[in-house]
Motif scaffolding. Structure first.
Motif, PDB file in Angstrom:
ATOM      1  N   LEU A 337     -14.110-105.889  -7.600  1.00  0.00           N
ATOM      2  CA  LEU A 337     -15.180-106.411  -8.025  1.00  0.00           C
ATOM      3  C   LEU A 337     -15.096-107.658  -8.876  1.00  0.00           C
ATOM      4  O   LEU A 337     -16.061-108.438  -9.066  1.00  0.00           O
ATOM      5  CB  LEU A 337     -16.487-105.456  -8.378  1.00  0.00           C
ATOM      6  N   GLU A 340     -19.619-107.466 -12.739  1.00  0.00           N
ATOM      7  CA  GLU A 340     -20.360-107.041 -12.283  1.00  0.00           C
ATOM      8  C   GLU A 340     -20.824-104.887 -12.468  1.00  0.00           C
ATOM      9  O   GLU A 340     -20.947-104.066 -11.813  1.00  0.00           O
ATOM     10  CB  GLU A 340     -20.987-106.714 -10.984  1.00  0.00           C
ATOM     11  N   LYS A 342     -22.517-103.231 -14.792  1.00  0.00           N
ATOM     12  CA  LYS A 342     -24.186-102.754 -14.558  1.00  0.00           C
ATOM     13  C   LYS A 342     -24.305-102.374 -12.941  1.00  0.00           C
ATOM     14  O   LYS A 342     -24.675-101.634 -12.398  1.00  0.00           O
ATOM     15  CB  LYS A 342     -24.699-103.597 -15.379  1.00  0.00           C
ATOM     16  N   LEU A 343     -23.947-103.383 -12.073  1.00  0.00           N
ATOM     17  CA  LEU A 343     -24.111-103.051 -10.648  1.00  0.00           C
ATOM     18  C   LEU A 343     -23.296-101.894 -10.800  1.00  0.00           C
ATOM     19  O   LEU A 343     -23.743-101.158  -9.495  1.00  0.00           O
ATOM     20  CB  LEU A 343     -23.948-104.598 -10.021  1.00  0.00           C
ATOM     21  N   VAL A 381     -23.572-109.476  -4.499  1.00  0.00           N
ATOM     22  CA  VAL A 381     -23.049-110.221  -5.392  1.00  0.00           C
ATOM     23  C   VAL A 381     -23.236-111.729  -4.805  1.00  0.00           C
ATOM     24  O   VAL A 381     -23.778-113.144  -5.624  1.00  0.00           O
ATOM     25  CB  VAL A 381     -21.624-109.978  -6.355  1.00  0.00           C
TER      26      VAL A 381
END
Ligand code: ADP
Ligand code: MG
Length: 478
Positions: A337, A340, A342-343, A381
């Motif tokens: 990714l 990101e 935390k996502l 995102v």
């Protein structure tokens, strides 16, 4: 009167070697009774034990990983007792000179705080066989497949002060042995179990009370319940003027109580002595260094790195490092990714963990792999889909409908980000709700949520939520 609980655990971790600790017989679980017991395991006279080097290496790994003293010389001893599942009449164990001595381990408690628990020792020993009571009417069967299976018995200092701490400590050891790949930790199969030693004393007292030892607890829940029952029982005895007797007890999970097995007076005198069939185990520096070089990143190190590098909370980092496989999965997602963190953490500990839980699967069996999950999150995102629609996409991926992009296309889930399209839906909603509009404009701010809901409904949840909010505020203001 205030009481303080004192707990020490003796954990038995079955080492995941291919063959037994003193023979070449297989350790595989679930075979037909007595098909994996050779002459050594059967205790035939004149058969000589030969130490399995893998078992030694795994014990040394544990010692190094816990910063304990790895004994350069340790000795196997005979622990003598009679039991039908112990044909030799003694168990080979270690007594005065165990292979691992004096360590400490950091335990993270439920509230995120930490405590240190002392390790007294960890010694190698062989498991006994099994008596089978259920299958034979009026008789008992003996299965010696388990006889000679290697165990590492890990003995803690009496450092725990309540059942939750004891469980947290046991989970820490459980996670560690699996990270080190020295035990599969399978509790249903009995590969990871413990004896809990429990006593109580008056708050402020310097000396320990008399303990009882609850044998063979093979689930975290049973450990917690058995200790809590035992603490209550001992306090009741002491408060009514009685004395706790030192004894071994069994936990009955159906009745949720502990029952006496034998008291100290009836206890065996094991008459330990060094086993004349086995030489002392002498470890050279080079051997220990080689094993040290094979140690993986340990749970505590990984947790610290996840907090430092990814900015995760101590709690999330703890969840994500509960197993090596879960940590690897998470790191894969973040890597693909490109950030990101935390996502990714929210999804792995939330939606993914929930789906695994419902299906009774562990992370290595996940229907959605890390790349597929990362690619789906990439669409959140880049605003192709909202976080809410992402949950539907994830569910479809889980049931095998394809990749995120395929599902988004096939189901027409692309988010609406075209301002004029959203505005025209808002106009329609406002025209259809004149009453609510008037109320809102006369000060009923709460109705804002109603309008958001109507717009989302009209677009089947596909309108970009941030844009809907902003455009609605403008339009409703008039
Ligand atoms: P044994 O081999 O007879 O079981 P140990 O001295 O090796 O006895 O102790 C076994 C375990 O009992 C250890 O984990 C130790 O921390 C714990 N223990 C010893 N004394 C107490 C006590 N008074 N209360 C609770 N736990 C204790
Ligand atoms: Mg004991």
């Amino acid at each position: 009167m205030e009481w303080e609980t004192v707990i020490g655990l003796e954990i038995h971790a079955q080492l995941n070697t291919v063959s037994k600790i003193f023979s070449g017989a297989s350790t595989a679980y679930g075979a037909e009774p007595n098909t994996q017991a050779c002459l050594v395991d059967l205790g035939y006279p004149g058969q000589l034990p030969v130490l399995n080097g893998e078992a030694v290496a795994k014990a040394v790994k544990f010692g190094l990983a816990t910063g304990s003293k790895v004994a350069r010389r340790s000795v196997f001893a005979r622990k003598n007792y009679f039991y039908p599942d112990l044909p030799k009449g003694y168990q080979i164990s270690q007594f005065e000179l165990p292979i691992v001595q004096e360590g400490k381990i950091e335990v993270v408690l439920e509230d995120g705080s930490t405590m240190l628990v002392g390790l007294t020792r960890a010694h190698l020993e062989e498991d006994a066989g099994k008596s089978l009571h259920e299958d034979f009417k009026g008789k008992t069967g003996v299965d010696l497949n388990r006889a000679g299976t290697p165990l590492l018995e890990i003995v803690s200092e009496p450092d725990m002060r309540n059942a939750k701490q004891a469980v947290a400590y046991m989970k820490t050891i459980h996670t560690l042995v699996r990270y080190l790949d020295i035990s599969d930790g399978n509790m249903q199969e009995g590969s990871f179990r413990c004896d809990a030693n429990v006593s109580v004393r008056r708050k402020g007292s310097e000396t320990f009370g008399t303990r009882s030892e609850i044998k063979n607890l093979n689930s975290f829940r049973f450990v917690e319940r058995a200790i809590n029952f035992e603490v209550e029982r001992q306090i009741d005895i002491l408060e009514s003027g009685g004395k706790v007797v030192q004894e071994t007890r069994l936990y009955d999970s159906v009745k949720d109580e502990t029952r006496s097995m034998r008291s100290k007076e009836e206890a065996n005198d094991y008459r330990y002595f060094p086993d004349p069939d086995l030489l002392p185990v002498v470890l050279e520096e080079g051997y220990i260094e080689d094993i040290a070089a094979t140690l993986p990143e340990l749970p505590a190190q990984k947790r610290a790195r996840f907090i430092g590098d990814f900015g995760l909370s101590a709690y999330d980092a703890g969840v994500l490092t509960a197993s090596r496989e879960l940590g690897d999965y998470y790191e894969h997602v973040v890597e693909r990714l490109g950030g990101e963190a935390k996502l990714a953490s929210n999804w792995v500990t939330g939606e993914l963990a929930g789906a695994l839980n419902r299906a009774g699967l562990d992370i290595s069996q996940s229907a959605v792999g890390p790349q597929a999950l990362a690619d789906m999150l990439g669409r959140v995102v880049d605003n192709t889909i909202s976080g809410k629609i992402a949950k539907d996409v994830f569910e479809a991926m889980w049931s095998g409908e394809g990749t995120a992009d395929e599902i988004i296309d096939a189901r027409g889930l692309k988010q609406i980000t075209d301002t004029s399209a959203i505005e025209s839906v808002i106009d329609q909603v406002m025209a259809a709700s004149p009453g609510q509009l008037a109320d809102y404009r006369s000060g009923k701010d709460k109705l804002f949520g109603y309008f958001v809901g109507q717009v989302m409904k009209a677009t089947q949840g596909k309108a970009n939520p941030a844009q809907v909010n902003e455009l609605l505020r403008q339009k409703l203001a008039g």
